[in-house]
Write a protein that holds these residues in place. Structure first.
Motif, PDB file in Angstrom:
ATOM      1  N   ASN A  27       0.924  35.281 -86.325  1.00  0.00           N
ATOM      2  CA  ASN A  27       0.064  34.766 -87.284  1.00  0.00           C
ATOM      3  C   ASN A  27      -1.346  35.099 -86.684  1.00  0.00           C
ATOM      4  N   GLU A  28      -2.333  35.735 -87.677  1.00  0.00           N
ATOM      5  CA  GLU A  28      -3.527  35.941 -87.021  1.00  0.00           C
ATOM      6  C   GLU A  28      -4.440  35.030 -86.611  1.00  0.00           C
ATOM      7  N   SER A  29      -4.352  33.601 -87.136  1.00  0.00           N
ATOM      8  CA  SER A  29      -4.714  32.828 -86.633  1.00  0.00           C
ATOM      9  C   SER A  29      -4.198  31.294 -87.228  1.00  0.00           C
ATOM     10  N   ILE A  30      -4.193  30.094 -86.404  1.00  0.00           N
ATOM     11  CA  ILE A  30      -3.656  29.120 -86.839  1.00  0.00           C
ATOM     12  C   ILE A  30      -4.592  28.020 -86.512  1.00  0.00           C
ATOM     13  N   ASP A  31      -4.835  26.808 -87.305  1.00  0.00           N
ATOM     14  CA  ASP A  31      -5.599  25.783 -87.057  1.00  0.00           C
ATOM     15  C   ASP A  31      -4.910  24.605 -86.389  1.00  0.00           C
ATOM     16  N   PHE A  32      -5.638  23.900 -85.868  1.00  0.00           N
ATOM     17  CA  PHE A  32      -5.167  22.634 -85.001  1.00  0.00           C
ATOM     18  C   PHE A  32      -3.912  21.853 -85.598  1.00  0.00           C
ATOM     19  N   SER A  33      -4.354  21.463 -86.948  1.00  0.00           N
ATOM     20  CA  SER A  33      -3.237  20.564 -87.513  1.00  0.00           C
ATOM     21  C   SER A  33      -2.277  21.175 -88.074  1.00  0.00           C
ATOM     22  N   THR A  34      -1.926  22.472 -88.379  1.00  0.00           N
ATOM     23  CA  THR A  34      -0.760  23.014 -88.599  1.00  0.00           C
ATOM     24  C   THR A  34      -0.201  23.356 -87.535  1.00  0.00           C
ATOM     25  N   LEU A  35      -0.708  23.662 -86.394  1.00  0.00           N
ATOM     26  CA  LEU A  35       0.017  24.013 -84.965  1.00  0.00           C
ATOM     27  C   LEU A  35       0.818  22.692 -84.512  1.00  0.00           C
ATOM     28  N   GLU A  37       1.792  20.112 -86.487  1.00  0.00           N
ATOM     29  CA  GLU A  37       2.808  20.001 -87.500  1.00  0.00           C
ATOM     30  C   GLU A  37       3.935  20.848 -87.010  1.00  0.00           C
ATOM     31  N   LEU A  38       3.573  21.923 -86.723  1.00  0.00           N
ATOM     32  CA  LEU A  38       4.693  22.821 -86.463  1.00  0.00           C
ATOM     33  C   LEU A  38       5.387  22.582 -85.118  1.00  0.00           C
ATOM     34  N   LEU A  39       4.838  22.166 -84.355  1.00  0.00           N
ATOM     35  CA  LEU A  39       5.131  21.959 -82.863  1.00  0.00           C
ATOM     36  C   LEU A  39       5.833  20.234 -82.713  1.00  0.00           C
ATOM     37  N   GLY A  40       5.198  19.503 -83.912  1.00  0.00           N
ATOM     38  CA  GLY A  40       5.735  18.115 -83.579  1.00  0.00           C
ATOM     39  C   GLY A  40       5.363  17.291 -82.307  1.00  0.00           C
ATOM     40  N   VAL A  41       3.961  17.615 -81.985  1.00  0.00           N
ATOM     41  CA  VAL A  41       3.592  17.143 -80.726  1.00  0.00           C
ATOM     42  C   VAL A  41       2.308  16.333 -81.087  1.00  0.00           C
ATOM     43  N   THR A  42       1.762  15.419 -80.162  1.00  0.00           N
ATOM     44  CA  THR A  42       0.580  14.669 -80.374  1.00  0.00           C
ATOM     45  C   THR A  42      -0.616  15.503 -80.084  1.00  0.00           C
ATOM     46  N   ASP A  43      -1.792  15.012 -80.474  1.00  0.00           N
ATOM     47  CA  ASP A  43      -2.957  15.687 -80.475  1.00  0.00           C
ATOM     48  C   ASP A  43      -3.378  15.961 -79.054  1.00  0.00           C
ATOM     49  N   GLY A  44      -3.321  14.913 -78.036  1.00  0.00           N
ATOM     50  CA  GLY A  44      -3.339  15.160 -76.656  1.00  0.00           C
ATOM     51  C   GLY A  44      -2.781  16.126 -76.039  1.00  0.00           C
ATOM     52  N   SER A  48      -4.285  19.641 -74.593  1.00  0.00           N
ATOM     53  CA  SER A  48      -3.893  19.995 -73.402  1.00  0.00           C
ATOM     54  C   SER A  48      -3.292  21.369 -72.927  1.00  0.00           C
ATOM     55  N   HIS A  49      -2.369  21.518 -73.773  1.00  0.00           N
ATOM     56  CA  HIS A  49      -1.811  22.897 -73.712  1.00  0.00           C
ATOM     57  C   HIS A  49      -2.538  24.049 -74.044  1.00  0.00           C
ATOM     58  N   LEU A  50      -3.240  23.929 -75.136  1.00  0.00           N
ATOM     59  CA  LEU A  50      -4.347  25.046 -75.892  1.00  0.00           C
ATOM     60  C   LEU A  50      -5.162  25.221 -74.699  1.00  0.00           C
ATOM     61  N   LYS A  51      -5.904  24.155 -74.135  1.00  0.00           N
ATOM     62  CA  LYS A  51      -6.963  24.276 -73.077  1.00  0.00           C
ATOM     63  C   LYS A  51      -6.232  25.158 -72.003  1.00  0.00           C
ATOM     64  N   SER A  52      -5.161  24.975 -71.336  1.00  0.00           N
ATOM     65  CA  SER A  52      -4.714  25.708 -70.324  1.00  0.00           C
ATOM     66  C   SER A  52      -4.364  27.164 -70.931  1.00  0.00           C
ATOM     67  N   LEU A  53      -3.851  27.495 -71.880  1.00  0.00           N
ATOM     68  CA  LEU A  53      -3.782  28.590 -72.469  1.00  0.00           C
ATOM     69  C   LEU A  53      -5.134  29.520 -72.586  1.00  0.00           C
ATOM     70  N   GLU A  54      -6.067  28.887 -73.186  1.00  0.00           N
ATOM     71  CA  GLU A  54      -7.396  29.174 -73.297  1.00  0.00           C
ATOM     72  C   GLU A  54      -8.041  29.742 -71.948  1.00  0.00           C
ATOM     73  N   LYS A  55      -7.930  28.879 -71.069  1.00  0.00           N
ATOM     74  CA  LYS A  55      -8.221  29.105 -69.607  1.00  0.00           C
ATOM     75  C   LYS A  55      -8.023  30.374 -68.804  1.00  0.00           C
ATOM     76  N   GLU A  56      -6.387  30.641 -69.590  1.00  0.00           N
ATOM     77  CA  GLU A  56      -6.009  31.849 -68.702  1.00  0.00           C
ATOM     78  C   GLU A  56      -6.330  33.229 -69.590  1.00  0.00           C
ATOM     79  N   GLU A  57      -7.240  32.781 -70.551  1.00  0.00           N
ATOM     80  CA  GLU A  57      -7.704  33.679 -71.672  1.00  0.00           C
ATOM     81  C   GLU A  57      -6.551  34.482 -72.466  1.00  0.00           C
ATOM     82  N   TYR A  58      -5.262  33.899 -72.733  1.00  0.00           N
ATOM     83  CA  TYR A  58      -4.299  34.121 -73.510  1.00  0.00           C
ATOM     84  C   TYR A  58      -4.512  33.893 -75.031  1.00  0.00           C
TER      85      TYR A  58
END
Lengths: 98, 98
Positions: A27-35, A37-44, A48-58
């Motif tokens: 997907n070209e881009s996905i917003d937070f709430s869609t992600l 729902e897709l993954l079935g995880v909590t906001d926090g 935290s996982h998005l932050k780690s992946l951003e830090k790695e510049e992935y």
């Protein structure tokens, strides 16, 4: 003996990160709430996982407003695509040995 | 929307555990030092992941002496084989989406 884990990337070790990267590969881009729902995880947990992946510049984050509502979208970077592809190839090689 | 992580098993989330299980799927048993070399990890790291997998009853431990030297061997259980196979199928499904 060969180190069978040498091309497995630590940054993708958690299943939530695998899920995020897999979703962003197709997907070209996905917003937070869609992600979320897709993954079935909590906001926090997701944040935290998005932050780690951003830090790695992935992945990159784009914040915008839709009307008055804030909306945060995530996209994969070129580096992210490259590293995730390498990781998947290594994973497939590892588990294909059975 | 479907939870794309639903069949991904938390117990196998770490790459060291993936490596242990993959190695034990194709070998009747493996001793500690062989596993350590195969995975390129420290004693403490390997021991902690082996303990978690034993707790889940995915692997069994057999302690013996070879001459005067203690030797610890690890094997996969039937449950371990079943659950790891499910996990791999889910992983392949997830990453195959690209």
């Amino acid at each position: 003996m060969k180190n069978i884990l040498q091309h497995i990337n630590k940054a993708f070790d958690h299943r939530v990160r695998l899920g995020i990267m897999s979703a962003l590969m197709v997907n070209e881009s996905i917003d937070f709430s869609t992600l979320k729902e897709l993954l079935g995880v909590t906001d926090g947990n997701l944040a935290s996982h998005l932050k780690s992946l951003e830090k790695e510049e992935y992945i990159t984050i784009e914040k915008q407003f839709i009307g008055r509502k804030p909306n945060t979208k995530y996209s994969i970077t070129k580096l992210g695509k490259l590293e995730f592809t390498k990781h998947i190839n290594a994973l497939e090689k590892l588990i294909r040995k059975q």
